[in-house]
Enzyme design. Sequence first.
Site, PDB file in Angstrom:
ATOM      1  N   HIS A   1      36.019  18.098  92.342  1.00  0.00           N
ATOM      2  CA  HIS A   1      35.970  16.651  92.549  1.00  0.00           C
ATOM      3  C   HIS A   1      35.717  16.417  94.045  1.00  0.00           C
ATOM      4  O   HIS A   1      36.597  15.967  94.780  1.00  0.00           O
ATOM      5  CB  HIS A   1      37.275  16.013  92.077  1.00  0.00           C
TER       6      HIS A   1
ATOM      7  N   GLU B   1      36.925   8.393  83.543  1.00  0.00           N
ATOM      8  CA  GLU B   1      37.528   7.440  84.487  1.00  0.00           C
ATOM      9  C   GLU B   1      37.117   6.028  84.108  1.00  0.00           C
ATOM     10  O   GLU B   1      35.962   5.792  83.755  1.00  0.00           O
ATOM     11  CB  GLU B   1      37.038   7.655  85.932  1.00  0.00           C
TER      12      GLU B   1
ATOM     13  N   ARG C   1      43.780  14.186  83.155  1.00  0.00           N
ATOM     14  CA  ARG C   1      42.639  14.794  83.845  1.00  0.00           C
ATOM     15  C   ARG C   1      42.981  14.923  85.325  1.00  0.00           C
ATOM     16  O   ARG C   1      43.327  13.924  85.961  1.00  0.00           O
ATOM     17  CB  ARG C   1      41.386  13.934  83.667  1.00  0.00           C
TER      18      ARG C   1
ATOM     19  N   GLU D   1      30.973  13.338  89.223  1.00  0.00           N
ATOM     20  CA  GLU D   1      30.035  12.419  89.864  1.00  0.00           C
ATOM     21  C   GLU D   1      29.124  13.077  90.898  1.00  0.00           C
ATOM     22  O   GLU D   1      29.207  12.789  92.094  1.00  0.00           O
ATOM     23  CB  GLU D   1      30.806  11.259  90.517  1.00  0.00           C
TER      24      GLU D   1
ATOM     25  N   ASN E   1      32.215   8.302  83.727  1.00  0.00           N
ATOM     26  CA  ASN E   1      33.019   7.465  84.625  1.00  0.00           C
ATOM     27  C   ASN E   1      32.344   6.109  84.715  1.00  0.00           C
ATOM     28  O   ASN E   1      31.137   6.026  84.974  1.00  0.00           O
ATOM     29  CB  ASN E   1      33.094   8.070  86.034  1.00  0.00           C
TER      30      ASN E   1
ATOM     31  N   TYR F   1      32.938   1.788  85.798  1.00  0.00           N
ATOM     32  CA  TYR F   1      33.796   0.768  86.406  1.00  0.00           C
ATOM     33  C   TYR F   1      33.254  -0.655  86.371  1.00  0.00           C
ATOM     34  O   TYR F   1      34.018  -1.606  86.307  1.00  0.00           O
ATOM     35  CB  TYR F   1      34.037   1.119  87.888  1.00  0.00           C
TER      36      TYR F   1
HETATM   37  C1  PNW Z   1      35.086   7.318  91.565  1.00  0.00           C
HETATM   38  N1  PNW Z   1      30.736   3.521  94.766  1.00  0.00           N
HETATM   39  O1  PNW Z   1      34.254   7.216  92.651  1.00  0.00           O
HETATM   40  C2  PNW Z   1      35.794   8.640  91.818  1.00  0.00           C
HETATM   41  O2  PNW Z   1      35.533   9.634  90.861  1.00  0.00           O
HETATM   42  C3  PNW Z   1      37.239   8.537  92.134  1.00  0.00           C
HETATM   43  O3  PNW Z   1      37.670   9.666  92.843  1.00  0.00           O
HETATM   44  C4  PNW Z   1      37.498   7.242  92.853  1.00  0.00           C
HETATM   45  O4  PNW Z   1      38.801   7.137  93.353  1.00  0.00           O
HETATM   46  C5  PNW Z   1      37.195   6.135  91.869  1.00  0.00           C
HETATM   47  O5  PNW Z   1      35.850   6.181  91.446  1.00  0.00           O
HETATM   48  C6  PNW Z   1      37.463   4.751  92.401  1.00  0.00           C
HETATM   49  O6  PNW Z   1      36.631   4.467  93.487  1.00  0.00           O
HETATM   50  C7  PNW Z   1      33.418   6.231  93.095  1.00  0.00           C
HETATM   51  O7  PNW Z   1      30.882   3.208  95.967  1.00  0.00           O
HETATM   52  C8  PNW Z   1      33.556   5.817  94.421  1.00  0.00           C
HETATM   53  O8  PNW Z   1      29.823   3.047  94.044  1.00  0.00           O
HETATM   54  C9  PNW Z   1      32.676   4.923  94.955  1.00  0.00           C
HETATM   55  C10 PNW Z   1      31.637   4.433  94.185  1.00  0.00           C
HETATM   56  C11 PNW Z   1      31.484   4.862  92.863  1.00  0.00           C
HETATM   57  C12 PNW Z   1      32.380   5.747  92.337  1.00  0.00           C
END
Ligand code: PNW
Length: 476
Positions: free
Chosen positions: A120, A377, A74, A166, A306, A308
């Site tokens: 993006h 992601e 991707r 996002e 996405n 995390y």
């Molecule tokens: C994602 N937060 O972004 C993005 O899609 C990527 O480009 C990025 O590198 C990746 O996560 C890792 O950070 C985020 O602050 C960035 O909550 C920040 C946040 C959430 C998602």
Amino acid sequence: MSLPKDFQWGFATASYQIEGSIHEDGRGPSIWDTFCAIPGKIADGSSGVVACDSYKRTKEDIDLLKSVGARAYRFSIAWSRIIPIGGRNDPINQKGIDHYVKFVDDLIAAGIEPFITLLHWDIPDGLDKRYGGFLNKEEFTADFEHYARVMFKAIPKCKHWITFNEPWCSSILGYNSGYFAPGRTSNRAKSAVGDSSREPWIVGHNLLVAHGKAVKVYREEFKPTQGGEIGITLNGDATLPWDPEDPLDVEACDRKIEFAISWFADPIYFGHYPESMRKQLGDRLPEWTPEEVALVKGSNDFYGMNHYTANYIKHKKGVPPEDDFLGNLETLFYNKNGDCIGPETQSFWLRPHAQGFRDLLNWLSKRYGYPKIYVTENGTSLKGENDMSLEQIVEDDFRVKYFDDYVRAMALASSEDGVNVMGYMAWSLMDNFEWAEGYETRFGVTYVDYENDQKRYPKKSAKSLKPLFDSLIRKE
Ligand code: PNW
């Protein structure tokens, strides 16, 4: 636990984070070029001027993908390489198109399935300057529709399109906290422009309408002959109540997901905003016209997820301030009993908690009727990684464990809970420009030596995914 036979897996990146070569072959500036030039916006004062130099190293990147066994990749297209100023009446830059056409040809020749993100975050700066970019519904949605059509036509071999990455980040971080480009916020300590109580909701709405327009173009003009699919990628964390005995905390858990995900997903699947948002935001949340509902409702062929991290959620009392965007609640890493949600990483907002991934996959599936999901992601940074020696960095057992835990949680959601997840892209193929955090935070499965010609060194995690997926994907 197992995953379906046709499950796609690979790695993800984004144009501004890896490409560099910002003046090469006629590229125009994006809002991120402009934002990075403002002192104090990026932690280490850096920018994407060189980044991983991927614009010039496409062969090297494809070889890297092959060497770690990826089936899919991707990546995103820099709109300002295709139309340097950005608008529907502005000149098209054939060199920019040729670059991505060749890249897709090379990926396919290497046996790697492309997943393309159209935007993006790096919207052409020309459009921000001309009419306020995302804030201008008529202009922005027409320009995005045009750009999307140019790309669908140019790359018929791509079968998986993602309109936006996002939109929550573009709206909230770009127009409320001002933490991301274009950096608008009412917080006068940070910026003198913006209206954090209204602009994020306008931007979110305009992104949804633009998504709907691009999907309509794809379905009417290209899908019948090309046979691909299109969707949007949304970000959202898992939630657990700070006090499971308190019904208000339990309720706030759903509200948190509604403000992050359902803000976009409810209009796409149901044709309206979540009740909780309408209740708190009133007429600051835009109204849907019947024409817009017709465009947006039903506009996902798949759900791009996405994901995390997870948070404990504590409800707040009283009337929220006008610029509140979370849903009148607090997000915490500790619960009432003092339990910690997961270990620290280099990112202030990220702590691993794999069970949350399975829970959120289930939450989404139940609410939206078990849509096909691609995890577009998932990954982690590592506390202090930037200060380690190369020998230590490549032994990234913390990241290996993160992927192992998260992928198994996903496999359980698939085979035990009936979640229809069909793809997974690890973030990221390599260390890259981590937006406001610059290069200090590393998410890559490959180490990039920014001091020595951006040389790449695969970490242990790079090689850990193939055996993991080989063991989980069913043979029939
Ligand atoms: C994602 N937060 O972004 C993005 O899609 C990527 O480009 C990025 O590198 C990746 O996560 C890792 O950070 C985020 O602050 C960035 O909550 C920040 C946040 C959430 C998602």
